[in-house]
Design a protein around this motif. Structure first.
Motif, short mmCIF file in Angstrom:
data_model
loop_
_atom_site.label_atom_id
_atom_site.label_comp_id
_atom_site.label_asym_id
_atom_site.label_seq_id
_atom_site.Cartn_x
_atom_site.Cartn_y
_atom_site.Cartn_z
N ALA A 251 116.97 34.50 -23.40
CA ALA A 251 116.09 33.54 -22.42
C ALA A 251 117.06 33.18 -21.29
O ALA A 251 116.64 33.34 -20.22
N LEU A 252 118.24 32.74 -21.47
CA LEU A 252 119.23 32.30 -20.66
C LEU A 252 119.51 33.61 -19.68
O LEU A 252 119.50 33.53 -18.55
N ARG A 253 119.61 34.57 -20.38
CA ARG A 253 120.10 36.00 -19.47
C ARG A 253 118.87 36.24 -18.42
O ARG A 253 119.04 36.51 -17.38
N ARG A 254 117.45 36.04 -18.98
CA ARG A 254 116.47 36.41 -18.29
C ARG A 254 116.34 35.30 -17.23
O ARG A 254 115.97 35.78 -16.16
N GLU A 255 116.77 34.08 -17.51
CA GLU A 255 116.51 33.20 -16.45
C GLU A 255 117.62 33.28 -15.19
O GLU A 255 117.21 33.04 -14.17
N ARG A 256 118.53 33.77 -15.82
CA ARG A 256 119.56 34.04 -14.68
C ARG A 256 119.18 35.11 -13.77
O ARG A 256 119.48 35.02 -12.57
N GLU A 257 118.53 36.35 -14.22
CA GLU A 257 118.05 37.21 -13.42
C GLU A 257 117.07 36.92 -12.43
O GLU A 257 117.09 36.83 -11.22
N VAL A 258 116.18 35.98 -13.00
CA VAL A 258 115.16 35.16 -12.05
C VAL A 258 115.62 34.28 -11.22
O VAL A 258 115.09 34.31 -9.97
N LEU A 259 116.57 33.70 -11.37
CA LEU A 259 117.29 32.71 -10.55
C LEU A 259 118.07 33.27 -9.35
O LEU A 259 117.97 33.13 -8.13
N LEU A 260 118.67 34.45 -9.71
CA LEU A 260 119.27 35.30 -8.59
C LEU A 260 118.29 35.85 -7.82
O LEU A 260 118.44 36.02 -6.61
N ARG A 261 117.08 36.16 -8.50
CA ARG A 261 116.30 36.87 -7.53
C ARG A 261 115.33 35.94 -6.63
O ARG A 261 115.15 36.27 -5.47
N ASP A 262 115.24 34.67 -7.05
CA ASP A 262 114.30 33.87 -6.18
C ASP A 262 114.95 32.62 -6.00
O ASP A 262 114.25 31.52 -5.53
N VAL A 263 116.36 32.71 -5.70
CA VAL A 263 116.85 31.26 -5.38
C VAL A 263 116.51 31.12 -3.89
O VAL A 263 116.43 29.82 -3.52
N HIS A 264 116.40 32.01 -3.13
CA HIS A 264 115.82 31.65 -1.74
C HIS A 264 114.46 30.69 -1.74
O HIS A 264 113.92 30.20 -0.65
N GLN A 265 113.65 30.79 -2.71
CA GLN A 265 112.39 29.92 -2.61
C GLN A 265 112.60 28.35 -3.01
O GLN A 265 111.61 27.67 -2.79
N LEU A 266 113.97 28.02 -3.48
CA LEU A 266 114.09 26.63 -3.68
C LEU A 266 114.11 25.78 -2.26
O LEU A 266 114.37 26.41 -1.31
N TRP B 298 121.28 31.28 -0.52
CA TRP B 298 120.38 30.64 -0.06
C TRP B 298 120.07 30.40 1.40
O TRP B 298 119.06 30.45 1.84
N HIS B 299 121.15 30.13 2.06
CA HIS B 299 121.35 30.03 3.45
C HIS B 299 120.95 31.25 4.09
O HIS B 299 120.21 31.25 5.09
N ARG B 300 121.38 32.39 3.80
CA ARG B 300 121.21 33.73 4.38
C ARG B 300 120.05 34.05 4.20
O ARG B 300 119.59 34.78 5.08
N ARG B 301 119.23 33.87 3.03
CA ARG B 301 117.95 34.48 2.83
C ARG B 301 116.67 33.49 3.21
O ARG B 301 115.67 33.96 3.25
N ARG B 302 116.91 32.42 3.69
CA ARG B 302 115.99 31.45 4.24
C ARG B 302 115.44 31.95 5.31
O ARG B 302 116.43 32.23 6.33
N PRO B 303 114.08 31.75 5.55
CA PRO B 303 113.67 32.08 7.04
C PRO B 303 114.21 30.94 7.71
O PRO B 303 114.41 29.84 7.49
N PRO B 304 114.28 31.46 9.17
CA PRO B 304 114.73 30.49 9.99
C PRO B 304 113.90 29.31 10.31
O PRO B 304 112.49 29.51 10.09
#
Length: 164
Positions: A71-86, A130-136
């Motif tokens: 579950a932690l491994r899966r959470e890591r994948e999701v976090l890396l994929r969706d970090v820009h949504q924070l 996160w800074h790189r992928r955030r929309p301006p």
């Protein structure tokens, strides 16, 4: 299908007769999957696998059924994929710190099964991502006050005097 089993026949005979009659009427023709092999017959039955398959078919998230390390491994994948949504840099730091703490805690426990390697996340690298992928951010609207032309002050209106 008749409503009730006749009193003089066995349940098995009654069901078999109903299936035979429905087959003769063609009620089983053109069903989806007709003639295809049943999936999973080559695997041994497992209640866990059956429950996971059922949950997937019903559209449920099965990560709650995973062992903690997976579950932690899966959470890591999701976090890396969706970090820009924070929503903020502070949220990124908090989420990554919490994740790393739970990974460290998992490594401190005795292994329940095979060792599952889960890498810690680099907080600074994820903040940069996160800074790189955030929309301006939208540019602030510049509102200029209209030019002041011969504004009469309230006391001048009362006295009847005009600006010169």
């Amino acid at each position: 299908m008749s409503g009730r089993k006749p009193a003089g026949s066995s349940f098995e005979d009654w069901v078999e007769r109903q299936v035979r009659e429905a087959t003769e009427r063609g009620e089983f023709d053109h069903l989806p999957g007709a003639g295809a092999p049943l999936p999973g017959l080559d695997r041994a039955f497992s209640a866990d696998r059956w429950a996971a398959d059922k949950a997937r078919r019903e559209g449920f998230d099965v990560t709650g059924m995973l062992p903690p390390a997976l579950a932690l491994r899966r959470e890591r994948e999701v976090l890396l994929r969706d970090v820009h949504q924070l929503v903020s840099e502070r949220a990124v730091r908090d989420v990554v710190t919490d994740f790393n703490d739970r990974v460290r805690e998992q490594y401190r426990r005795p292994a329940d099964g095979p060792l599952v390697v889960i890498a810690l996340l680099d907080v600074e690298a994820l903040v940069a991502e996160w800074h790189r992928r955030r929309p301006p951010a939208p540019a602030p609207a510049t509102t200029q006050a209209p030019p002041v032309r011969g504004v009469r002050r309230w006391w001048r209106r009362i006295r009847g005097s005009h600006p010169q």
